[in-house]
Structures are given as structure tokens and as C-alpha cells.
Write a protein that holds these residues in place. Structure first.
Motif, PDB file in Angstrom:
ATOM      1  N   THR A  18       6.617   2.809  -5.212  1.00 38.37           N
ATOM      2  CA  THR A  18       5.261   2.375  -5.197  1.00 38.37           C
ATOM      3  C   THR A  18       4.800   0.944  -4.933  1.00 38.37           C
ATOM      4  O   THR A  18       3.547   0.226  -4.261  1.00 38.37           O
ATOM      5  N   PHE A  21       4.839  -0.995  -1.861  1.00 36.92           N
ATOM      6  CA  PHE A  21       3.618  -0.627  -0.788  1.00 36.92           C
ATOM      7  C   PHE A  21       2.184  -1.202  -1.461  1.00 36.92           C
ATOM      8  O   PHE A  21       1.704  -1.103  -0.429  1.00 36.92           O
ATOM      9  N   HIS A  22       1.782  -1.216  -2.641  1.00 39.23           N
ATOM     10  CA  HIS A  22       1.074  -1.371  -3.348  1.00 39.23           C
ATOM     11  C   HIS A  22       0.252  -2.772  -3.334  1.00 39.23           C
ATOM     12  O   HIS A  22      -0.281  -3.767  -2.664  1.00 39.23           O
ATOM     13  N   MET A  68      -6.843   0.612   1.694  1.00 31.46           N
ATOM     14  CA  MET A  68      -5.027   1.123   1.179  1.00 31.46           C
ATOM     15  C   MET A  68      -4.025   0.359   0.411  1.00 31.46           C
ATOM     16  O   MET A  68      -3.765   0.959  -0.820  1.00 31.46           O
ATOM     17  N   SER A  72      -3.129   3.397  -3.028  1.00 37.99           N
ATOM     18  CA  SER A  72      -1.912   2.847  -4.246  1.00 37.99           C
ATOM     19  C   SER A  72      -1.462   2.477  -4.908  1.00 37.99           C
ATOM     20  O   SER A  72      -0.988   3.380  -5.852  1.00 37.99           O
ATOM     21  N   TYR A 419       4.032   8.326   1.744  1.00 40.71           N
ATOM     22  CA  TYR A 419       3.991   7.086   1.919  1.00 40.71           C
ATOM     23  C   TYR A 419       3.906   6.811   3.318  1.00 40.71           C
ATOM     24  O   TYR A 419       3.279   5.251   4.257  1.00 40.71           O
ATOM     25  N   PHE A 423       1.711   5.220   5.060  1.00 41.56           N
ATOM     26  CA  PHE A 423       1.096   3.378   5.611  1.00 41.56           C
ATOM     27  C   PHE A 423       1.785   3.430   6.493  1.00 41.56           C
ATOM     28  O   PHE A 423       1.338   2.055   7.324  1.00 41.56           O
TER      29      PHE A 423
END
Length: 469
Positions: A18, A21-22, A68, A72, A419, A423
Motif C-alpha cells: 500500500t 502505491f501511496h 488518488m 491511498s 488497488y 489505480f
């Protein structure tokens, strides 16, 4: 199905997934918010329409990337309670207030002015709208300040005490916030965010110049991005060097893993360019190295002794293989960034900045370089800290929630599926926005959008008064 799996490893994998992605979205939005402020400032100063056209163009991209990033980030915060409850209990009195300060200062500032920035130019006027844009940009930097302060304290904890319940509490908030590694990590991360944005902007400009080298908007964005690459990339390398010296002082084991120094060197350590770390054997295989250069870089003396992992108990070794290679990926991306910046200076001097297809193709290929470098740097930082969550004080194995492996694994699988769907859709939409060139007649906050076209029917009283809906 998941019997025999390690719950700690799965919890770490979930947070790493996670976080991966963040982190790319704040890195992009921090730089892009400042870029938008520069564009609007140049428009107000020069009156050139190209700047406000570019502002409108990148504003839509910023809004999507910002959203986004927020989504996230919210998911990550919940994991502190679900997967890392022991960690939250131990460090909550220190980390909790720092996270709260980020919300109270940065997030409220961004949220308060974001709507004005997105939709308010025709309603509040140019100067107030520019102020709103500046506040959003400042908000992103304040957010980086608090988040990096919290993470840096976990890397170099100072200014704390331990209460009767075994919790870390702040004894000196000044030392907690401005811990030894924080200034170096803040500068390094903010510069990384600016470079990440610059190489995306430069790639988009280069993409459109490959199609038509006479477009005004792509010319301006490409030129600005290349100036950023040429100036900031060398500064980032110097900042990274200073950060490395600070890490050597406060986290020497991390440096040992980054450099691949399994063995101590009494008469000067080599710089290992490449190799294959063999943790089981405790040696670097197939090493390509430059004698004594490691000591020269880290201690400014070719004969300075350097301790190796052979001086550290095995249970305190970080994952050497990952740390060693992620560090080289980050450095490699930095070198390529600097090379592109210097090549752009050469082409600018020759007068072919907007015509060189080689330069433009190189710039397009470098579009993801900032994201790769940020991810590699984060991996280096976090894996090099292992096996601790609070360096030297709280082990990762003692920080995890008392959860069974199947529970963590099932939520990890759910995260992966959701995700990638969400995403992937978001990134595809961003790429579509970037694939379209900026237009002079592009509707946005700088232009008056007719009410009927926007789907808004003004009230009769407003029309009678001549108000703009």
C-alpha cells in the motif's frame, strides 16, 4: 491455505504494497503543486497566455493525482490499528501528535484552498486565486514536513522517554521533531518530489514535441523541466551524499548493507559498484569494485577504516540483498537524470532543444525515473532500518498485531485486487489527459465557462443583476 506463513512478513508486505502505491502520488503532487504556483505566477507577471493554458492543463492532472494520494493514504493509516497495534500502543504518544499536526496544518490548508484553486478564478479574482494556489503548494510541503519528521524519528529517535507502561513519550518535542536525520531526509525528499514532477512534465512536453516541435505549450513545459533537471539533479546528488554521511553516523548498519560491506576494512574500504550479496556466507560474490573509494566518499580519506557486518550480530542484519540493490537503482536513476539535464544544456546551447529527437526520446523514456527513484529510496530507507521499527529500540517482530497469518494474507490479497483495479483506471485516465496537447481554447478556471455548457442554470435574480453563475 496460509498455514505456516509468517504473519510478520505478511503484515510488512501489506504495508509495503500500500505504501508503494501511496508514495508516488504525494511525490508527484508536491512537485506539481509548486509547478502550478510558478505557472500562475508567471502568467500574472508576464501576461503570456501560454502560462495559464499550461496551468489549466496540469491542474486537472493535479486534481486526479491529489485525490488518488489521499485515498491511498487513508488506507495506510488504518493498518496501524489493524496490523501494527503493538507499534501504535508503544509509539502512539510520539507519532500520534505528529500525524495530527499534519492533519491540522497541511491537510486543512490544502482542503480549504483546493476548491478555490480548482474552480475559483472567475469568482475570487486573480490575486486571491494565486494566493489559494500558493497555499495548496505550501500545504503539500507542510505535509511532507510532518510525515518525514515522524518517519525520521523512527529512524533516529531522540527527545523521548519511556513511561511505566513501556510507551515512548516525548520529553523534548523540539528534539523529537528535529531529530538528527530529519533535515537531511526532508531536503532529499522534497528535491526528489520536484525532480519526479519535472521528468513527468518534461516527458509530456517531449512527447508532444516529437509530434509537432512548434507547439508553444510543450516548448515551454519542456524547457522549464529541463532547467529543473539540469539544476536540481546535481543538487540532489550532493544532498544525497550529505544524507549518507548522516546515516553513517546514526545508522551505520544500514550503510554497511547499502554498500555491501560484509567484512570490515582496516585500511580503506572499496566502493562496490555491483555484486551479488550472499547473506548466508557473509560475503559479496562477483564484486566489481574500486579500491578505497568507499572510504574516500564516506569518510573523506582513502585509508579510513570501515566496519562491516561482521561486527554486527546476525539477528540485527537488515535484508542486505534488497537494501544493496535498491540503493543502486536509486543512484542509477539519479545519474541518468543528471545526464539528461546536462544533455539538455548542450542542446540548448546548440539551439536544438526543441528539434533534437534524440533528446526528446530520452526525456520520454525518463518519465517514470522519478517514481522509480522515490520507490527505490524508500525501500532502501525502510529495509535498511530492519529488524527495527524504532531503530535500535523496538523490533519489528514486537510491533505487529496478534493476528493469524490467514487473516493478514486474505486482506493483502483483497488490497492487491482492489488497488490494481482502481489505480490502473486512475493511471490510464492520467495518461489520457497527458496524451492530449494543451489548447488555447481549453476550458478551465482561467476561462469563463458558459453556464449552459457547464450544466448550470443561473437563478433569474442573478441574471438580472448581471452575475456570473
Amino acid at each position: 491455505m496460509f498455514e505456516g506463513w509468517d504473519a510478520v512478513v505478511l503484515a510488512r508486505a501489506q504495508f509495503a504494497f500500500t505504501m508503494s502505491f501511496h508514495i508516488i502520488f504525494p511525490a508527484f503532487s508536491i512537485g506539481l503543486a509548486s509547478y502550478l504556483a510558478v505557472l500562475e505566477g508567471l502568467w500574472l507577471w508576464t501576461g503570456r497566455e501560454v502560462f495559464i493554458n499550461l496551468f489549466n492543463y496540469w491542474l486537472k492532472i493535479f486534481a486526479v493525482a491529489f485525490g488518488m494520494g489521499v485515498v491511498s493514504g487513508i488506507v495506510m493509516s488504518y493498518q496501524f490499528g489493524t496490523n501494527w497495534s503493538a507499534f501504535s500502543d508503544k509509539v502512539g504518544p510520539v507519532i500520534g501528535p505528529l500525524m495530527a499536526y499534519e492533519v491540522l496544518t497541511a491537510f486543512f490548508l490544502e482542503a480549504g484552498f483546493l476548491g478555490v484553486m480548482l474552480f475559483g478564478l472567475q469568482r475570487v479574482g486573480k490575486r486571491l486565486h494565486f494566493f489559494a494556489t500558493l497555499m495548496v503548494a505550501v500545504g503539500t510541503l507542510i505535509s511532507a514536513f510532518w510525515i518525514l519528521s515522524a518517519n525520521s524519528w523512527m529512524q533516529t529517535p531522540t527527545g523521548h522517554a519511556v513511561n511505566a507502561a513501556g510507551q515512548f513519550v516525548a520529553a523534548d518535542w523540539w528534539q523529537v521533531i528535529f531529530n538528527p536525520s530529519f533535515p537531511y531526509r526532508l531536503v532529499h525528499m522534497v528535491l526528489a518530489a520536484y525532480l519526479t514532477t519535472a521528468f513527468v512534465v518534461g516527458a509530456v512536453g517531449a512527447w508532444h514535441l516529437l509530434r509537432d516541435s512548434h507547439l508553444a505549450g510543450p516548448r515551454v513545459m519542456f524547457s522549464m523541466a529541463m532547467w529543473m533537471a539540469a539544476i536540481v539533479a546535481p543538487i540532489q546528488i550532493l544532498a544525497g551524499d550529505q544524507h549518507g554521511l548522516n546515516t553513517l553516523e546514526h545508522q551505520p548498519v544500514k550503510i554497511m548493507a547499502m554498500e555491501g560491506h560484509f567484512e570490515s576494512h582496516k585500511d580503506g574500504a572499496p566502493l562496490i559498484l555491483f555484486g551479488w550479496p550472499d547473506e548466508a556466507a557473509g560475503k559479496m560474490r562477483f564484486a566489481v569494485e574500486i579500491p578505497k573509494l568507499g572510504s574516500l566518499i564516506l569518510k573523506h580519506s582513502p585509508d579510513a577504516p570501515m566496519a562491516g557486518l561482521d561486527t554486527v550480530p546476525r539477528e540485527n542484519w537488515p535484508p542486505v540483498h534488497i537494501t544493496f540493490w535498491s540503493f543502486r537503482v536509486m543512484v542509477g536513476m539519479g545519474m541518468l537524470m543528471m545526464a539528461l539535464g546536462f544533455l539538455s544544456l548542450w542542446m540548448r546551447w546548440r539551439g536544438t532543444l526543441y528539434e533534437s529527437r534524440l533528446l526528446h526520446m530520452f526525456a520520454v523514456a525518463m518519465a517514470p525515473s522519478g517514481f522509480i527513484a522515490v520507490l527505490a529510496g524508500w525501500i532502501t530507507t525502510e529495509t535498511g532500518r530492519q529488524p527495527f521499527t524504532v531503530y535500535g529500540l523496538l523490533r519489528t517482530a514486537d510491533s505487529v498485531s496478534p493476528l493469524a497469518a490467514p487473516a493478514v494474507a486474505s486482506s493483502l490479497i483483497a488490497f492487491i485486487i482492489v488497488y490494481f483495479i482502481v489505480f490502473t483506471a486512475g493511471v490510464i485516465y492520467l495518461l489520457r489527459l497527458m496524451a492530449a496537447p494543451p489548447h488555447h481554447d481549453e476550458p478551465g478556471p482561467a476561462k469563463d465557462v458558459p453556464a449552459r455548457a457547464a450544466g448550470i442554470t443561473p437563478a433569474p435574480a442573478a441574471v438580472a443583476k448581471g452575475a456570473t453563475p
